[in-house]
Design an enzyme around this catalytic site. Structure first.
Site, short mmCIF file in Angstrom:
data_model
loop_
_atom_site.label_atom_id
_atom_site.label_comp_id
_atom_site.label_asym_id
_atom_site.label_seq_id
_atom_site.Cartn_x
_atom_site.Cartn_y
_atom_site.Cartn_z
N MET A 17 0.86 -1.19 0.00
CA MET A 17 0.00 0.00 0.00
C MET A 17 0.89 1.24 0.00
O MET A 17 1.62 1.49 0.98
CB MET A 17 -0.91 0.01 1.23
CG MET A 17 -2.00 -1.05 1.19
SD MET A 17 -3.14 -0.92 2.59
CE MET A 17 -2.16 -1.61 3.91
N ALA A 18 0.85 1.97 -1.10
CA ALA A 18 1.67 3.18 -1.22
C ALA A 18 1.28 4.15 -0.11
O ALA A 18 0.09 4.36 0.15
CB ALA A 18 1.45 3.81 -2.59
N CYS A 100 -2.66 -1.89 -9.00
CA CYS A 100 -3.01 -0.61 -8.38
C CYS A 100 -3.66 0.29 -9.44
O CYS A 100 -3.11 0.47 -10.52
CB CYS A 100 -1.75 0.03 -7.83
SG CYS A 100 -2.10 1.45 -6.83
N LYS A 142 1.25 -8.89 -9.15
CA LYS A 142 0.04 -8.54 -8.39
C LYS A 142 -0.93 -7.92 -9.36
O LYS A 142 -0.59 -6.96 -10.08
CB LYS A 142 0.40 -7.54 -7.29
CG LYS A 142 -0.82 -6.89 -6.67
CD LYS A 142 -0.87 -7.07 -5.19
CE LYS A 142 -2.10 -6.48 -4.54
NZ LYS A 142 -2.48 -5.14 -4.95
N GLY A 227 -4.75 -5.87 3.25
CA GLY A 227 -4.30 -4.48 3.12
C GLY A 227 -4.95 -3.59 4.16
O GLY A 227 -4.46 -3.45 5.28
C1 LIG Z 1 -3.69 3.27 0.42
C2 LIG Z 1 -3.52 2.15 -0.55
C3 LIG Z 1 -2.39 2.06 -1.33
C4 LIG Z 1 -2.21 1.01 -2.23
N1 LIG Z 1 -1.05 0.92 -2.94
C5 LIG Z 1 -0.82 -0.17 -3.72
C6 LIG Z 1 0.43 -0.34 -4.37
O1 LIG Z 1 1.36 0.47 -4.24
N2 LIG Z 1 0.57 -1.44 -5.15
C7 LIG Z 1 -0.42 -2.39 -5.30
O2 LIG Z 1 -0.24 -3.37 -6.00
N3 LIG Z 1 -1.61 -2.23 -4.68
C8 LIG Z 1 -1.82 -1.17 -3.89
N4 LIG Z 1 -3.00 -1.06 -3.20
C9 LIG Z 1 -3.98 -2.16 -3.29
C10 LIG Z 1 -3.79 -3.17 -2.13
O3 LIG Z 1 -2.55 -3.83 -2.23
C11 LIG Z 1 -4.91 -4.22 -2.10
O4 LIG Z 1 -4.88 -4.93 -3.32
C12 LIG Z 1 -6.29 -3.61 -1.92
O5 LIG Z 1 -6.30 -2.64 -0.90
C13 LIG Z 1 -7.33 -4.69 -1.61
O6 LIG Z 1 -7.00 -5.38 -0.43
P1 LIG Z 1 -7.74 -5.04 0.99
O7 LIG Z 1 -9.21 -5.14 0.76
O8 LIG Z 1 -7.21 -6.07 1.94
O9 LIG Z 1 -7.35 -3.64 1.35
C14 LIG Z 1 -3.21 0.00 -2.34
C15 LIG Z 1 -4.35 0.09 -1.56
C16 LIG Z 1 -4.53 1.13 -0.66
C17 LIG Z 1 -5.77 1.18 0.19
#
Ligand SMILES: Cc1cc2nc3c(=O)[nH]c(=O)nc-3n(C[C@H](O)[C@H](O)[C@H](O)COP(=O)(O)O)c2cc1C
Length: 346
Positions: A17-18, A100, A142, A227
């Site tokens: 998560m960036a 992302c 991913k 995440g």
């Molecule tokens: C704040 C934020 C930043 C994210 N940054 C990235 C990232 O840099 N690379 C990526 O592949 N996914 C990124 N994601 C997606 C997450 O890795 C994840 O796939 C998504 O949040 C769904 O999972 P969750 O429901 O458990 O949060 C980001 C998600 C959030 C909320």
């Protein structure tokens, strides 16, 4: 559970998560039960590697193995170069970002936008694998379920990726078009799992031990990735691990224990960012940690005004000490705490 030749402690992963999963947060998640944690994405743009933001993202000082770095971009040779650059800085696994939705890299949409252009996606995968394989660095991918509802091509991309030498795929159960709206679906992840031989990781909306068990059963995935539910609650990994192993819930952490973990995290956080940036970027972590707890909202508003590390540490410690007078263990957070955090920052 292995990624290529690299063994992992368990099958519970922290999602990249960036703006969140920096080194201190990854270390915290690993200490609290995550078997694996991927870095925030690092751009493939060479001119940005010297920037403070990227240099912090490529700093793995003291990070527990395996060190996994996610790279993002739209050009195959630049992505291969980014892989090499990160391997030189300690990366032991390279993850390609096709998941992302919100990042603009190289003046083009990257990340999950690549799923719309399969030949380009494959050329990136091949170039990155060609760079990593001679150095025995596994490459992972991913992605989302597809570009849009009518074009869910995760299975096709996963199969092509496997043929090209990718060692593991993680799938977020939403299309790119969905962003973070609606609910994640797991049928496509199950379909991916049934069509490839490499490990598959299920991701999306896993926010409790029960949900973790349900998603593992529904998808047959080898691992799950968490995440947003880990924001402010990094101990979710050990809670899930305990539940999967024993079929019963671990009691909530003692307030004093949660306080100690958060203070330790803040110290690491300031160490990476320094006082000025550290105090500001710590606010979101503190806000998530107190979200939904009694008096948490008022505390967050006050804490946001503090300007020094010392003041932040002291006020957080005092707040938890006060909470400990009425609660030995962290009380259940209110519904507000479960509202998803959907801002995706570059
Ligand atoms: C704040 C934020 C930043 C994210 N940054 C990235 C990232 O840099 N690379 C990526 O592949 N996914 C990124 N994601 C997606 C997450 O890795 C994840 O796939 C998504 O949040 C769904 O999972 P969750 O429901 O458990 O949060 C980001 C998600 C959030 C909320």
């Amino acid at each position: 559970m292995r990624i290529g030749h690299i063994p992992l402690a368990n099958r519970l992963f922290a999602a990249p998560m960036a703006g969140v999963t920096d080194r201190p947060f990854r270390q915290l998640c690993k200490r609290l039960g995550a078997g694996y944690a991927v870095s925030e994405m690092v751009t493939s743009r060479r001119d940005l590697w010297v920037s403070l933001k990227t240099s912090r993202r490529t700093d793995h000082d003291g990070e527990e193995a395996p060190i996994a770095v996610q790279i993002a971009g739209t050009d195959a040779s630049m992505m291969a170069e980014a892989a090499a650059y990160n391997i030189d800085r300690g990366a032991q696994i390279i993850d390609i970002n096709m998941g992302c939705p919100a990042k603009k890299v190289c003046n083009k949409w990257a990340g999950s936008a690549l799923m719309q252009d399969e030949p380009l996606a494959l050329s990136i995968i091949e170039a990155v694998v060609a760079q990593c394989a001679p150095r025995r660095v596994p490459v992972t991918l991913k992605m989302r379920t597809g570009w849009c509802q009518g074009e869910r091509n995760a299975v096709r991309i996963a199969r092509a990726a496997e043929s090209a030498g990718v060692a593991m795929v993680a799938v977020h159960g939403r299309t790119r078009e969905q962003g973070y709206k609606g609910c994640a679906e797991y049928d496509t992840i199950a379909a991916v799992k049934s069509r490839v031989g490499i490990p598959v990781v299920a991701n999306g909306d896993i926010d409790s031990p029960e949900k973790a068990r349900e998603v593992l059963a529904a998808t047959g995935a080898d691992a799950i990735m968490i995440g947003r539910a880990a924001q402010g609650r990094p101990w979710i990994f050990r809670e899930i691990a305990h539940f999967l192993e024993h079929g019963e819930h671990l009691p909530a952490p003692e307030v004093s224990q949660a306080k100690a973990w958060l203070l330790e995290h803040l110290h690491d956080h300031y160490g990476l960012y320094g006082e000025f940036s550290g105090v500001r970027s710590a606010r979101k972590h503190i806000g998530w940690a107190v979200r939904g707890l009694p008096g948490g909202e008022a505390f967050r508003a006050e804490m946001n005004l503090l300007q020094t590390c010392d003041a932040q540490l002291r006020s957080l410690a005092d707040w938890f000490d006060k909470l400990a007078q009425t609660h030995r263990r962290l009380p259940h957070a209110t519904a507000a705490a479960n509202e998803p955090f959907i801002e995706v920052r570059a």
